[in-house]
Design an enzyme around this catalytic site. Structure first.
Site, PDB file in Angstrom:
ATOM      1  N   PRO A  72       0.896  -1.196   0.198  1.00 62.09           N
ATOM      2  CG  PRO A  72      -0.810  -1.280   1.621  1.00 62.09           C
ATOM      3  CD  PRO A  72       0.502  -2.086   1.192  1.00 62.09           C
ATOM      4  CD  GLU A  73       4.656   2.523  -3.326  1.00 62.42           C
ATOM      5  OE1 GLU A  73       5.155   3.485  -3.204  1.00 62.42           O
ATOM      6  OE2 GLU A  73       4.640   1.555  -3.965  1.00 62.42           O
ATOM      7  CE  LYS A  94       4.266   5.208   1.501  1.00 61.34           C
ATOM      8  NZ  LYS A  94       5.420   4.808   1.804  1.00 61.34           N
ATOM      9  NE  ARG A 145       3.997 -10.669   4.453  1.00 63.93           N
ATOM     10  CZ  ARG A 145       5.060 -10.394   3.656  1.00 63.93           C
ATOM     11  NH1 ARG A 145       6.127  -9.780   3.815  1.00 63.93           N
ATOM     12  NH2 ARG A 145       5.072 -11.220   2.727  1.00 63.93           N
ATOM     13  NE  ARG A 157      13.186   0.769   3.075  1.00 65.43           N
ATOM     14  CZ  ARG A 157      13.124   0.103   4.008  1.00 65.43           C
ATOM     15  NH1 ARG A 157      13.012  -1.110   4.142  1.00 65.43           N
ATOM     16  NH2 ARG A 157      12.566   0.842   5.270  1.00 65.43           N
TER      17      ARG A 157
END
Length: 258
Positions: A2-3, A59, A111, A248
């Site tokens: 989810p962005e 977000k 999660r 990243r």
DNA sequence: CGTATTGTTATATA
DNA sequence: TTATATAACAATAC
């Protein structure tokens, strides 16, 4: 992942199924997913409150009720909202359930990153979300230069929620690739036309992603290529390069993005 | 067991 | 002092 576009899709789900409805009860099979109070406390604060039109900042989904208490939702890596009938069997990953006058809104999240917070004021909300920069959807070249023009690498700056809110790893790579800017370029080095290009590509990528409700892995986009065995640039065919930027995994085209 | 991803937090460095 | 960089941590599937 989810962005901004994914959260925007969750906002639409909340708007469609939640807004205008009253909260009858809150339950949390995973009580630790309710972060700054207990499920009971959440239920007490929200009982019989009417849900208003939800907002999104970066977000974060901000679901206002009545006027005071706000529900803050963060979806971590795997969260999403599911609208369900009251008698629909629970899914094993339904972590928090808002029972409404009609139906339920469930936070389904395999999660347990992310979660649900209660904020009674603007100040409390800020403490939960931390400082958030202006939402990336709507940022123009001026704003981008102002917020990202520091001495650090551009990609980590793009993902810094305090600078500009809403971009994660996937979107940052996608936008930089569209704008043909190397992820390790320093913001301070960018020229005026590069900021304009960045803003234009950001707008384009977000427009199409928000419409889709996620970053689409379409032809001609980096996201459509990065998971291939031998990823190559959708524009020029050059083998994509993979590296670590700001901790990243980062993909870029060594030819298009100098 | 390492990798992946979203964040937060702590610590170090310029 | 401020901004940036780095690493650790959390969670769980693959």
């Amino acid at each position: 992942m989810p962005e901004l576009p994914d959260v925007e899709e969750q906002r639409r789900i909340w708007a469609r199924h939640g807004a205008g409805n009253r909260i009858r009860a809150v339950s949390a099979p995973a009580k630790d997913v309710v972060r700054n109070t207990s499920p009971q406390g959440l239920g007490r604060s929200l009982h019989d409150r009417r849900l208003l039109e939800p907002q999104r900042h970066g977000k974060w989904l901000i679901a206002a009720t009545g006027d005071r208490p706000r529900i803050l939702l963060h979806f971590g890596m795997t969260g999403r909202l599911v609208a369900a009938a009251n008698d629909e069997p629970m899914h094993e990953h339904d972590r928090v359930v808002f029972t409404l006058d009609s139906g339920e809104l469930r936070l389904r999240m395999p999660r347990k990153l992310g979660g649900v917070w209660l904020a009674r004021s603007e100040a409390e909300a800020r403490d939960v979300t931390g400082v958030l920069g202006p939402d990336a959807w709507g940022a123009d070249g001026e704003i981008l230069r102002d917020r990202l023009g520091g001495r650090g690498a551009l990609k980590p700056a793009l993902m810094d929620q305090a600078k500009v809110a809403g971009l994660g790893n996937l979107l940052a790579d996608e936008v930089l690739w569209h704008a043909r800017i190397h992820p390790q370029r320093r913001g301070a080095e960018l020229e005026g036309h590069e900021w304009r290009m960045l803003a234009r590509q950001l707008r384009k990528v977000l427009e199409q992603s928000v419409e889709a409700g996620h970053v689409p892995a379409k032809d001609g986009w980096l996201t459509g290529a990065r998971d291939d065995d031998q990823p190559s640039c959708p524009r020029c065919g050059t083998a994509l390069e993979r590296g670590d930027v700001g901790g990243r995994t980062t993909w870029w085209c060594p030819r298009c993005q100098q």
